[in-house]
Design an enzyme around this catalytic site. Structure first.
Site, PDB file in Angstrom:
ATOM      1  N   LYS A   1      45.633  36.013  33.603  1.00 18.73           N
ATOM      2  CA  LYS A   1      45.365  37.334  33.016  1.00 18.73           C
ATOM      3  C   LYS A   1      45.622  37.256  31.519  1.00 18.73           C
ATOM      4  O   LYS A   1      46.351  36.374  31.039  1.00 18.73           O
ATOM      5  CB  LYS A   1      46.270  38.408  33.632  1.00 18.73           C
ATOM      6  CG  LYS A   1      45.668  39.808  33.593  1.00 18.73           C
ATOM      7  CD  LYS A   1      44.510  39.957  34.559  1.00 18.73           C
ATOM      8  CE  LYS A   1      43.899  41.355  34.488  1.00 18.73           C
ATOM      9  NZ  LYS A   1      42.805  41.515  35.464  1.00 18.73           N
TER      10      LYS A   1
ATOM     11  N   ASP B   1      38.128  43.595  31.832  1.00 16.27           N
ATOM     12  CA  ASP B   1      39.095  44.434  32.531  1.00 16.27           C
ATOM     13  C   ASP B   1      39.092  45.765  31.777  1.00 16.27           C
ATOM     14  O   ASP B   1      38.127  46.070  31.055  1.00 16.27           O
ATOM     15  CB  ASP B   1      40.487  43.781  32.531  1.00 16.27           C
ATOM     16  CG  ASP B   1      41.449  44.430  33.529  1.00 16.27           C
ATOM     17  OD1 ASP B   1      41.333  44.148  34.727  1.00 16.27           O
ATOM     18  OD2 ASP B   1      42.311  45.230  33.112  1.00 16.27           O
TER      19      ASP B   1
END
Length: 444
Positions: A124, A164
């Site tokens: 991430k 995202d």
């Protein structure tokens, strides 16, 4: 494995990282029994290795705004675990981004990606840069500056970022354009690309689509039909859009949407031109839902969350810990049938405990929202093969992947009384795949 001891040591090493510690504890509780049945895992310190990222990159991102002023943001990339494939996980641009949130998301991504059965590890990244109010030129300059720091550490067989929160098609385009210029190659690094340069059909709506496919399987497994059910959705972005679109196609009715200003309740259902309006509004950078209420003459609840409404299905689609114990009690009191997280870790531990205690169908984010990364994985496959599949093929593959994830949860999560603990099932299924891969690759 002693969970209390491990968590004590982890909290001492990473004080204040509440979201990350919460995610780790949830997984450890679920897998404790099966882990202790494998002494070889304990000997190889699988858990101790798994809960710490392989590496973390932190960097400053200086860029120049439209007024000629120098701005400085923080950038991150957390490469958590690549036992089953290249690191894979999104980039989030939002003021709330910090190390704890990104570590929690990266940790969850390990198991989510493992559940898809595609060869992808967990990662991430992101920045505290806030897209809202920025011009296209400012967004481009920031994305280029961000990629200038990141590009050495990513690649199609190393680490494949995606979008995202705050990173949509525009941002992915700017990021990939800079990456391509720096590396002088056109590769599959970064997913969520435009269709003109290697993107996959149905990627924007895939998280929502996949979530509804999973929910549909949950309901059918328990003798229910999604057709005719009322659904509360939180959020107002791509995830909520995809979920609302697929829910309508399946014959359900979506009655809520939410933003930072509150939520709307639309008893006639969010469908057709209302979904189009939602997308148009979102495209302007507006993430508030009160204009929807004004446009369509429906009720707006300022500063509240939609979980107080009586619905059959509740789908958190916004952010972490958005549904708490109080919300869970309200839903249970209104005889909710199913709660499924299409956002990452959408429910607090207290809420999850209540759902499981009351035998409510509860789907955890790492299983329910795996449709997005699954389609990203399919995009990687198409890029590697230098071809593009039609939407029907991508959708069929996505549907099959979500069905397989559901079946894994049932396999590992079915309790002696017949209740399916989907959280436990998802955690064990994902963990076992990663643990076996780590064991076979030695202490590295």
């Amino acid at each position: 494995m002693t969970i209390d001891k491990l968590m004590f040591d982890l909290e001492a090493r990473h004080p204040g990282e509440t979201e990350y510690l919460q995610a780790v504890k949830e997984v450890l509780i679920s897998i404790e029994e099966v882990y202790n049945q494998h002494p070889e895992f304990e000997k190889a310190k699988i858990i101790e290795r798994l809960v710490e990222p392989d590496r973390i990159f932190t960097f400053r991102v200086p860029w120049v705004d439209d007024h000629g002023e120098v701005q400085v943001n923080l950038g991150y990339r957390i490469q958590f675990n690549n036992a089953i494939g290249p690191y894979k996980g999104g980039l989030r641009f939002h003021p709330s981004v910090n190390l704890s949130i990104l570590k929690f998301l990266g940790f969850e991504q390990i198991f989510k990606n493992a559940l898809t059965t595609l060869p992808m590890g967990g990662a991430k990244g992101g920045s505290d840069f806030y897209i809202k109010g920025k011009s296209d030129a400012e967004v481009m300059r920031f994305c280029q500056a961000f990629m200038l720091e990141l590009w050495h550490n990513i690649g199609p067989n190393m680490d494949v970022p995606a979008g995202d929160i705050g990173v949509g098609a525009r941002e992915v385009g700017y990021l990939y354009g800079m990456y391509k210029k720096l590396i002088r190659e056109h590769t599959g690094t970064i997913t969520g690309k435009g269709l003109e340069y290697g993107g996959s059909l149905i990627r924007p709506e895939a998280t929502g689509y996949g979530g509804l496919y999973f929910v549909d399987r949950m309901l059918h497994t328990h003798g229910h039909d999604i057709k005719g059910k009322t659904i509360a959705i939180s959020g107002f972005g791509n995830v909520a859009w995809g979920a609302a679109l697929k829910a309508n196609q399946m014959g359900a009715k979506v009655v809520t949407l939410s933003g930072p200003d509150g939520y709307i309740y639309d008893p006639d259902g969010v469908s057709g031109e209302k979904i189009d309006y939602m997308l148009e509004l979102r495209a302007t950078g507006n993430d508030e839902v009160s204009p929807y209420a004004e446009q369509f003459g429906v009720e707006f609840f300022e500063g509240k969350r939609p979980w107080e409404q009586k619905v059959d299905i509740a789908l958190p689609c916004a952010t972490q810990n958005e549904l708490d114990r109080k919300d869970a009690l309200a839903l249970i009191g209104n005889n909710v049938l199913c709660v499924a997280e299409i956002s990452n870790m959408g429910c607090t531990p207290g809420a999850i405990d209540l759902f499981i205690e009351h035998k409510i169908l509860y789907g955890p984010g790492k299983a329910v929202n795996a449709g997005g990364v699954s389609t990203s994985g399919l995009e990687m496959t198409q890029n590697a093969m230098h071809l593009s599949w039609p939407a029907t093929e991508v959708d069929n593959r996505l549907h099959q992947i979500m069905s397989n994830i559901h079946d894994q949860c049932v396999k590992y999560g079915t309790q002696p009384d017949g209740y399916i603990n989907y959280m436990k099932g998802a955690n064990i299924a994902g963990f076992m795949k990663v643990a076996h891969a780590m064991m076979e690759q030695g202490i590295v």
